[in-house]
Design an enzyme around this catalytic site. Structure first.
Site, PDB file in Angstrom:
ATOM      1  N   ASP A  56       0.812  -1.224   0.000  1.00 11.63           N
ATOM      2  CA  ASP A  56       0.000   0.000   0.000  1.00 11.63           C
ATOM      3  C   ASP A  56       0.840   1.266   0.000  1.00 11.63           C
ATOM      4  OD1 ASP A  56       1.134  -0.344   2.402  1.00 11.63           O
ATOM      5  OD2 ASP A  56      -0.677  -0.019   3.590  1.00 11.63           O
ATOM      6  N   GLU A  88       8.606  22.221  -9.479  1.00 14.45           N
ATOM      7  CA  GLU A  88       9.636  22.998  -8.809  1.00 14.45           C
ATOM      8  C   GLU A  88      10.712  22.028  -8.343  1.00 14.45           C
ATOM      9  OE1 GLU A  88       9.553  26.209  -5.085  1.00 14.45           O
ATOM     10  OE2 GLU A  88       7.721  25.217  -5.744  1.00 14.45           O
TER      11      GLU A  88
END
Lengths: 228, 228
Positions: free
Chosen positions: B90, B121
Site C-alpha cells: 500500500d 519545482e
DNA sequence: CCAAAAGTGTTGCTGGTACACCCATGG
DNA sequence: CCATGGGTGTACCAGCAACACTTTTGG
C-alpha cells in the site's frame, strides 16, 4: 493495439513482472553451501536455480521471499535480508522480469528441504562446486557471498548459522569457513567474548574422544547487531 | 473478468508497477542537502518528493534512475548506487508500485537543477529541515543517509562530493558535515594521505585573506574503493 | 598411554587519538 | 599588523597479531 481476451490484467502502460529470489546459505561439512532447486518448468527447464517466484499483489517483498522459499523447498524460520535488485531488460527470456534478491542463513541441522511445487528436486551445493545456473543466478550468489564476507567483520550475521546452543569451536569454524582462512583460537575467543554478545549456558557437550566443550547462547536472539 | 479496451497492456497475472527514486545528496553551506521536486500530478500533488518514475521496458534500472533524474531535475553526471527496494503493497494509493531506490552524490558546484516534466519545482533541502514528503520518501532518505555515513568509514564515497580538484580543508569539511562532528586537522590529513588515493596537482588555490591551499585530485577518478 | 579438541596469557606492534604552533596571504 | 585558514610532528594508548602448553575425555 489488440486486446487479449485471455489476459485479464490490463494496464495503460507496460508493467514488468517482479520476482524474489533467495540464496539460502548454510555450512555443511565445513564448506559454505547454497540451496538450489531444479526447475520443473521452462525456461531453463531442468536447470538448477535459486528458489523464488512472482510477487503477489497483496504481499510485501520479504513475505514473498519467505513464502517462495517455503513453497519450493519447505524451509522456514531462517534469517533473511534483502541483497540487491537485478533488472537488466533481457535477464529473463519470457518477459521483462525484475528480481528483488534476498539472502538467508540457517544452521544446517534445522533444515530438511523437500522439493515442492515448481521444484523437481532440491539440493545443497558447496560454493566451490556450483552447477550451471539459470538466469543471472550465479551473479546473485557471488554478490551474496561477498556481502556475507563483509558483514562477518562488522555485524553478528555469523550467529545466523548457529543453533540455539553452540560451542566456541563451532562458531570459529563458521568464521573460518566463510573467510576461507584459519584463525587463532585464543584471539578468536578473546574477540568474541569481548563483544559480550554470547554467554555460557552452564552446560557442556561431549562429541568425541576429547574434553567436552562449554555451550554458549546468544544474549539477544534474532537481532543482527552492528559492531565496532 | 472484463477486458479494458483502453488499457492495451495485458497479462495473465497481475503485475506491479516498478519505479526508481533517487536521493541526490550534495553539501551546501556546510550542511548535507537532498534534491527534491514538487509533484505536479496526483497523488501527493503539490507535495515534495524524490525525483523518480516508472521503469521503461527496455532500460535497466540504473539507466532509469539516471534518466528520471535528468528529466525531472536536469542533473547529469553524478555518482549513483542502488540503495534498497521498497515494496509494501500500500505504499502508493494508485496501484501496487515497487520502488527501486538509488542514492546519488555530486559536488554542488556542478549542479544547476531545473524543474522538468513532472516537476513543478526543484529545490535543495538541508537534511535537518526536510518538508513533508510524499509516499515513504522520508524513510528512503533516512536509509540513504545511514548508508552514506557507514560508507564514509570503509570506502571512498566522500570523493563523490568533490570537484576534480579540491583542497584538504574542503575534503575535511565534507567528512565533518556527514559525520556531524569536528575532526582533528592533522590526524585527518595523515589518514587521508596514507590511503594514497589522492595526489597533489602541484597548483594551489587562494580563496580568502589567508595562505593559499594546495590542490589535490583523486588518483583513480570514478572508482569508489573499499578501504581497510 | 595415546589421540583429539578444549581451554588459557603475555608480548610486541601498529594504528588511532590528543594536542599547539608557525606560515602565507589580503586588507 | 591583524585576521584567517593552511600546514606540520610527537607522545600515549588501545586493540590486534603472534605464539605453546596443559586439560579432559574415550578408546
Amino acid at each position: 493495439m489488440a486486446n487479449h481476451p485471455m489476459k485479464p490484467f490490463c494496464y495503460d502502460y507496460p508493467h514488468p513482472a517482479v520476482t524474489t529470489d533467495i540464496a539460502l546459505f548454510t555450512i555443511r561439512e565445513e564448506r559454505l553451501a547454497v540451496l538450489l532447486i531444479r526447475r520443473r518448468a521452462a525456461p531453463f527447464q531442468g536447470c538448477w536455480a535459486l528458489p523464488g517466484g512472482f510477487v503477489e499483489m497483496d504481499e510485501c517483498l520479504e513475505d514473498c521471499a519467505l513464502r517462495e522459499l517455503a513453497e519450493e523447498t519447505g524451509v522456514t524460520g531462517v534469517y533473511l535480508e534483502q541483497l540487491y535488485t537485478f533488472g537488466k531488460p533481457d535477464r529473463d527470456p519470457r518477459e521483462r522480469i525484475i528480481s528483488v534478491t534476498y539472502y538467508a542463513l540457517a544452521p544446517s541441522e534445522i533444515l530438511s528441504p523437500v522439493a515442492g511445487s515448481d521444484a523437481a528436486e532440491v539440493a545443497w551445493f558447496a560454493m566451490d562446486a556450483l552447477p550451471e545456473l539459470a538466469f543471472d543466478h550465479r551473479e546473485v550468489i557471488a554478490l551474496a557471498q561477498q556481502r556475507l564476507r563483509a558483514k562477518l567483520d562488522y555485524s553478528t550475521v555469523a550467529f545466523g548459522f548457529m543453533q540455539e546452543e553452540f560451542t566456541l569451536g563451532e562458531l570459529q569454524k563458521v568464521y573460518e569457513t566463510i573467510r576461507g582462512e584459519a584463525l587463532d583460537k585464543r584471539n578468536f575467543r578473546k574477540h568474541i567474548l569481548a563483544l559480550d554478545l554470547i554467554g555460557e549456558t552452564g552446560t557442556s557437550r561431549r562429541v568425541g574422544n576429547h574434553r567436552p566443550a562449554k555451550l554458549y547462547r546468544v544474549q539477544h536472539p534474532g537481532a543482527v547487531l552492528y559492531i565496532k
